[in-house]
Design a protein around this motif. Structure first.
Motif, short mmCIF file in Angstrom:
data_model
loop_
_atom_site.label_atom_id
_atom_site.label_comp_id
_atom_site.label_asym_id
_atom_site.label_seq_id
_atom_site.Cartn_x
_atom_site.Cartn_y
_atom_site.Cartn_z
N ALA A 18 50.75 52.51 42.50
CA ALA A 18 49.86 51.48 43.22
C ALA A 18 48.42 51.64 43.60
CB ALA A 18 50.64 50.53 44.13
N PRO A 19 47.67 50.90 42.98
CA PRO A 19 46.14 50.92 43.38
C PRO A 19 45.91 50.92 44.70
CG PRO A 19 46.44 49.66 41.44
CD PRO A 19 47.62 49.88 42.06
N PHE A 41 53.04 46.46 47.78
CA PHE A 41 51.68 46.33 47.13
C PHE A 41 50.86 45.48 47.90
CE2 PHE A 41 54.88 46.61 43.68
CZ PHE A 41 54.37 47.68 42.88
N ARG A 42 49.60 45.85 47.90
CA ARG A 42 48.32 45.05 48.79
C ARG A 42 47.76 44.02 47.79
NH1 ARG A 42 44.97 45.97 53.73
NH2 ARG A 42 45.42 48.22 53.51
N VAL A 43 47.65 42.69 47.89
CA VAL A 43 46.93 41.83 47.06
C VAL A 43 45.88 41.10 47.92
CG1 VAL A 43 48.85 41.59 45.32
CG2 VAL A 43 48.56 40.25 47.31
N LYS A 44 44.94 40.90 47.37
CA LYS A 44 43.86 39.80 47.87
C LYS A 44 44.47 38.42 48.63
CE LYS A 44 39.52 41.96 45.97
NZ LYS A 44 39.76 42.88 47.01
N THR A 45 43.78 37.91 49.20
CA THR A 45 44.35 36.46 49.68
C THR A 45 44.62 35.68 48.43
OG1 THR A 45 42.96 36.70 51.59
CG2 THR A 45 43.93 34.47 51.22
N ILE A 46 45.54 35.14 48.04
CA ILE A 46 45.73 34.21 47.04
C ILE A 46 45.46 32.51 47.39
CG2 ILE A 46 47.38 35.56 45.93
CD1 ILE A 46 49.53 33.72 46.61
N GLU A 77 39.24 32.85 29.65
CA GLU A 77 39.70 32.72 31.03
C GLU A 77 41.25 32.54 30.92
OE1 GLU A 77 38.44 32.94 33.84
OE2 GLU A 77 40.11 31.68 35.04
N LEU A 78 41.87 31.70 29.99
CA LEU A 78 43.36 31.83 30.00
C LEU A 78 44.11 33.28 29.89
CD1 LEU A 78 43.98 29.33 26.78
CD2 LEU A 78 44.48 28.96 29.47
N ALA A 79 43.32 34.21 29.52
CA ALA A 79 43.54 35.70 29.36
C ALA A 79 43.32 36.35 30.34
CB ALA A 79 43.18 36.36 27.99
N LYS A 80 42.48 35.70 31.44
CA LYS A 80 41.78 36.49 32.46
C LYS A 80 41.07 37.68 32.07
CE LYS A 80 43.15 33.67 35.77
NZ LYS A 80 43.04 32.56 34.67
N LEU A 81 40.15 37.68 31.40
CA LEU A 81 39.31 38.90 30.67
C LEU A 81 38.10 38.34 30.95
CD1 LEU A 81 40.74 39.21 27.15
CD2 LEU A 81 40.84 40.96 29.00
#
Lengths: 97, 496
Positions: A80-81, A88-93, A13-17
């Motif tokens: 950019a994906p 860059f479009r990102v999801k709501t944070i 989780e720390l490494a976001k994997l």
């Protein structure tokens, strides 16, 4: 001392994997073996030894504050994906709810 | 056979007009077509670009010939080279051997690449690597494993295994690799070529996709010591775009070779900790014989001690993964690379990274995240940095008494594909003789010094202090000229 499954999940989780259960079990065993091996450094007395973060004697490398041409916005976004209106479009944070 | 030429041989034939850069490039491309189905050194080939660059080089050569300025042209003019896939070339895919960068096109070139191009070099393509340069065999590449040209059932070493195999199989005249814990020298040893890891700060890392920033360095893989020196001269130097590149003059590394052939006056240290039980006896015998040759050439041989050698591997496998876990945080599916859409931003991160990274990269990221995490930072990361100081001091002390250190590059010759993939620790142990040098930030090279009974090459590692590349290359050159190991070639059955 071997890591527990919940420790491995915490590290992931720390490494976001995202890991499968099989991966979590495999990494518990492999990381435990590597950390066991790495424990060899604990027997060295380093109380008077400074850490080495870099071998270079460099500190604070500065340059003149001149504006120079940078990469174009188009080039920056080319990989950019998902891009929209030059950003860059990102999801709501933040959760709106 | 033009593809068998060294850089310095090809450079003189290009100058005399006996060959053209286009002919040379076509010959190397034909060689790649003939053998790379078996060797699998390249991830991507750019033949059209290469032939265009070769034609430009021919025009440059023709102009210089007319103007009488051939002697001023860089030696790399018209020389076909390969680039490890962790180094950016603008507009050419840079995958780092990873699925997460499968479709990534770098918007700029690495400084080292720009310097090669400015010198007139021809770029053939990108070579295979363990994913993000993490590995010792290329088996961690997400695409395929490169095969050792000396025995296709065996690994070429890694992580610059694609570059080393390409040089050994004459699929390029020389190549760039990167060395974080031995990734230039170990594959050079296993493939029977010369691999030079310069001093940290000697070559700009701008445009090198980072693995462990306090250790990474770009280096050369070449058919002989002269070529390794020519390549270093072309890529070395200060770069304002890399704050860790050092502003030190770049000498002509190959120039002194013809003047001082012997080794008289050179003090060579042989570290007793580098001859360990469990190493392949033929490797020890070949390296000891090589040291004997250097004694006969006039060097003074002394036994020395690097007492913290056995701690280098644990220190490396805490520091490098810690730096990797920070460097690879940038692969989040937002700005470039694979993006696996999840329900939330956090889930996008987790899914992208979970799907995009292979097993070894995940292993090192987690190892690093653990060593940096609250409660473990002092015991692992800080402690490793302190022991790193002791390892560096070992080299500082020994290199006050001797000029060069001589030892094996790898404890064994090339191992079989698949032999170590399920046991990360045994794979890590293959770098036991190379990684201390990165921790100390000094320079080293591997060059061929013999073959085992199975016909596999053995590497001699020479090490010198910071920015002592001239002395290192001089010693290597003297040994090379006294032996003929570097002239042997693997027998590859070219497809007709």
């Amino acid at each position: 001392m071997p890591l527990t499954i919940s420790e491995v999940e915490h590290i992931a989780e720390l490494a976001k994997l995202s890991l499968t259960d099989a991966e979590t079990a495999l990494y518990r065993d492999q990381l435990s073996a590597i950390l066991d091996y790495a424990a060899a450094i604990q027997r060295v007395d380093t109380s008077a030894i400074p850490p080495t973060a870099t071998v270079l004697p460099l500190r604070n490398v500065l340059r003149a504050d001149h504006v120079t041409p940078a990469m174009s916005q188009e080039d920056v976004l080319a990989n950019a994906p998902d891009a929209v209106e030059g950003c860059f479009r990102v999801k709501t944070i933040l959760d709106a709810g | 056979m033009l593809h068998e030429l060294t850089i310095h041989q090809a450079a003189s034939l290009l100058r005399s007009g006996e060959i053209t850069a286009v002919e040379l490039t076509e010959a190397v491309l034909a060689r790649i077509l003939a053998v790379d189905n078996d060797v699998k050194a390249y991830l991507a080939l750019t033949p059209e670009v290469a032939l265009e660059q070769a034609a430009e080089a021919d025009a440059t050569l023709a102009d210089a010939r007319r103007a009488g300025t051939l002697a001023e042209l860089p030696l790399l003019t018209g020389i076909p080279l390969a680039i490890k896939d962790v180094i950016s070339v603008e507009g050419i895919p840079a995958t780092c051997g990873s699925k997460i960068l499968e479709n990534y096109l770098p918007p700029y070139s690495a400084t080292a690449v720009l310097k090669l191009r400015a010198a007139g070099a021809v770029l053939l393509g990108k070579t295979n690597t363990d994913e993000f340069a993490m590995g010792s065999s290329t088996e961690n590449s997400a695409y395929f494993t490169t095969h050792n040209p000396w025995d296709l059932e065996r690994v070429p070493g890694g992580s610059s295994g694609g570059s080393a195999a390409a040089v050994a199989a004459d699929e390029c005249l020389a190549a760039l690799g990167t060395d974080t814990g031995g990734s230039v020298r170990q594959p050079a040893a296993l493939c029977g070529v010369v691999g030079l890891k310069p001093t940290y700060g000697r070559v700009s890392r701008y445009g090198l996709i980072a693995y462990a920033s306090s250790l990474d360095q770009i280096g050369s893989l070449a058919k002989d010591v002269t070529d390794a020196a020519i390549l270093l001269g072309a890529i070395a130097g200060h770069d304002p775009r890399d704050s860790t590149s050092v502003n030190a003059p770049v000498p002509d590394y190959a120039a002194p070779f013809q003047h001082k052939p012997g080794l008289s006056g050179l003090r060579i240290g042989v570290p007793k900790e580098y001859f360990v039980p469990g190493m392949q006896p033929e490797v020890e015998a070949a390296v000891r014989a090589a040291i004997g040759v250097m004694r006969d050439l006039g060097a003074e041989i002394r036994e020395v001690s690097l007492p913290h050698t056995d701690l280098a591997l644990p220190v490396y496998y805490l520091i490098a993964p810690a730096e990797a876990s920070a460097n690879l945080a940038r692969f989040d599916g937002i700005r470039y690379g694979l993006s696996a859409s999840g329900g939330s931003l956090w889930e996008t991160y987790r899914q992208t990274r979970g799907q995009g990274f292979g097993p070894e990269v995940k292993r090192r990221i987690m190892l690093g995240a653990y060593a940096l995490s609250a409660g473990y930072y002092d015991a692992y990361y800080l402690k490793a940095q302190q022991v790193r100081t002791l390892i560096k001091q070992d080299f500082d002390n020994v290199l006050r008494d001797v000029d060069v250190i001589a030892c094996p590059t790898s404890p064994t010759t090339a191992f079989r594909i698949g032999e170590k993939v399920d046991d990360p620790l045994s794979m890590y142990l293959t770098d036991i003789f190379t990684l201390s040098l990165n921790l100390a930030g000094i320079c080293g090279l591997s060059l061929p010094c013999g073959f085992d009974a199975a016909g596999l090459p053995i590497g001699l590692q020479l090490i010198a202090g910071p920015f002592e590349e001239p002395r290192l290359l001089q010693a290597a050159y003297a040994y090379e000229q006294a032996t003929d190991w570097h002239t042997r070639k693997p027998k590859l059955e070219a497809e007709s």
